[in-house]
Each structure stands twice: as structure tokens, then as C-alpha cells.
Design a protein around this motif. Structure first.
Motif: not given
Length: 314
Positions: A227-231, A235-236
Motif C-alpha cells: 500500500k506504500v505509494p513510493s517505490a 524497497r526500504k
């Protein structure tokens, strides 16, 4: 044969990994090297966690507890194995064998429980990041580690006491490099049915219960990460879990293969190989798996080396 609660054997002979004389020196060098790497690597993690303020968090407290369990795990087995490689006798007393069984099982169970607690730590950190400092307090972390310690020793005591009910007659040669449950049951001259039953019931509950908890935790974690929008954010988040998942896969994969199968199908040769995986190799790899994928740990290590360097110049 009628079951008794006594043994006519006062000592056992540990045949080791190999009986070939030409393999003794390479095996000694290999396992000594692995043991030194294991102890030194895990000690570095413990010392860095204690000395670096930035690492005074629940995740690193649990990691240092796992490192301590790893040191105890291999120290129960490897020093005696190294001594026996060049020993003519290769013997271990009956009491010494049961003591080794006790501490081996307790440290293995400790690692099992700690891996489950570490999965819970990652679940709270990723799924409920704003509640993380409130939920995982120092007190709760200490209570969880103490609970892991107590449960592991209760679990170990049960299996060790069950071993005392077995009789050992003329055959006292253990086809292994330490006193493990299945190799001991293999040479017993009394029925090991109850021992096997407890391993495959209580043992399954303990091991698979922790593994199930880890799987459920990571199901929620993966759902939250997706659900996290940023790649970069994804990755983190995955990088903080990758190390733990790697250790989980190696530890539970080999442990399940060795113990959760009928005693009749237990292979001594393959059992030795798989046991080396989770008793020696995995604890040695843990410091590398966690440190190489962890920026905070690498930064703390570099800072420590810099401090040592400047101190030596003064």
C-alpha cells in the motif's frame, strides 16, 4: 524389550562427522574458523548495540538477544566437537550427554521464540509505525525476552527428562558429532515411542506455532508494504525484513527436515549435514545477514573502527 528407567551405559562415543583420518585436519580448521567467525561476529553485534545510542531500540535489543543465543547454541556443540576430532577416546559421559542435550534444545528453542518476537517487532514497526514507541517499550521487550528464555528451558527440560527414561545397553556409539535426540533414540535398547510422539506433537506446536506467527505477521507486513505509494518506501520496508526472512527460511527449513519425520526414516548421514546447517552455519551467517543489509549497523561499525583507529594513534 521391557522399558526401564536405568541405563547400563556410563558414557557414549561420539563418532563425529567423519571417521576418515585424512579429513580430520580440514574439518578441524573449517569448524574452528566457522566458530571463531560466529562468536566474534555475534559479539560485535552485542557490543555495538550496547555502545551505540542510536541502536538502543527494540529491534537491536532483540537482535543482540538472538546473537547471544547463537553464541550459546554453537558453544554447546562446537568446542567439544573440535576436541573430539583429535581425541583418541571421543567420549562424553552420560550426564555430560544429557547436559548437552538440555542446553542444545534450550538455545534452539530460544532462537525459535526470538525469531517470532522479531517478526512481531517488524509487524508493529511497519503496520503501526506511529504506535511503535508506545507499544514496544523497553519493559515489554525485556518481558518478551525473559518469557522466551523461560519457555525455552521448560521445553528443553521436558525432552531431557524424557531421554532419562530410555535405556542404553551395549551400543554406546553415537553416529553424530554431538548428543542429539534422534541419534540417541536410534541406539536406545528401549522403546522411544513416547519421545518421538512428544517431539512430533509438543515440538510441532512449539516450532510450527512460532513459524505460523511469523507467517501471519509477514502477511500483514507485505499487505502494508504494497500500500506504500513510493517505490523507494517499498524497497526500504522490504530491506528491513529481508534479513529476518533469510534467517527464518534457513533455520526452520533445516530444523523441520531433521526432526519432524518418523524415527525410522531418519538418515544419520543426511541428518549430520542438515544439523550442521542450523547449528553452525546459520549462527555464523546471522551477523553477516543482519549487518550487511543494515545501514545503522554498518554505520555503527565504521564509527567504532574509526574510534579505535584514533585511539591507537594517541
Amino acid at each position: 524389550m521391557e522399558r526401564t528407567n536405568w541405563t547400563s551405559v556410563s558414557y557414549f562415543i561420539l563418532l563425529g562427522i567423519s571417521t576418515q583420518s585424512e579429513e580430520q585436519i580440514p574439518l578441524f580448521v573449517l569448524f574452528l574458523f566457522m566458530y571463531i567467525i560466529n562468536v566474534s561476529g555475534n559479539l560485535v553485534i552485542i557490543l555495538l548495540t550496547i555502545s551505540t545510542t542510536r541502536l538502543h531500540t527494540p529491534m537491536y535489543f532483540l537482535l543482540s538477544s538472538l546473537s547471544l543465543a547463537d553464541i550459546g547454541f554453537t558453544s554447546t556443540i562446537v568446542p567439544n566437537m573440535l576436541f573430539n576430532i583429535f581425541s583418541d577416546m571421543k567420549t562424553i559421559s552420560y550426564i555430560g550427554c544429557l547436559t548437552q542435550v538440555y542446553f542444545f534444545i534450550s538455545f534452539a528453542a530460544m532462537e525459535n521464540f526470538l525469531l517470532a518476537v522479531m517478526a512481531y517487532d517488524r509487524y508493529v514497526a511497519i503496520c503501526h509505525p506511529f504506535h511503535y514507541p508506545v507499544v514496544l517499550t523497553r519493559r515489554l521487550c525485556a518481558q518478551m525476552v525473559v518469557s522466551c528464555f523461560m519457555l525455552s528451558h521448560v521445553h528443553s527440560l521436558l525432552h531431557t527428562l524424557l531421554m532419562t527414561r530410555l535405556s542404553f545397553c551395549s551400543d554406546n556409539k553415537i553416529h553424530h558429532f554431538f548428543c542429539d535426540l534422534y541419534p540417541l533414540m536410534k541406539i536406545s535398547c528401549s522403546s522411544a515411542y513416547i519421545n518421538t510422539l512428544v517431539i512430533q506433537t509438543e515440538g510441532v506446536v512449539i516450532i510450527n506455532g512460532a513459524l505460523t506467527f511469523i507467517i501471519i505477521s509477514y502477511a500483514y507486513i507485505i499487505s502494508a508494504i504494497l500500500k506504500v505509494p513510493s517505490a523507494i518506501g517499498k524497497r526500504k520496508a522490504f530491506s528491513t525484513c529481508g534479513s529476518h526472512l533469510t534467517v527464518v527460511a534457513i533455520f526452520y527449513g533445516t530444523l523441520t527436515w531433521v526432526y519432524f519425520r518418523p524415527l525410522s526414516s531418519y538418515s544419520v548421514a543426511m541428518g549430520r549435514i542438515m544439523t550442521v546447517m542450523y547449528t553452525v552455519l546459520t549462527p555464523m551467517l546471522n551477523p553477516f545477514i543482519y549487518s550487511l543489509r543494515n545501514g545503522d549497523m554498518k554505520a555503527a561499525f565504521r564509527k567504532c573502527l574509526t574510534r579505535i583507529w584514533y585511539s591507537s594513534l594517541k
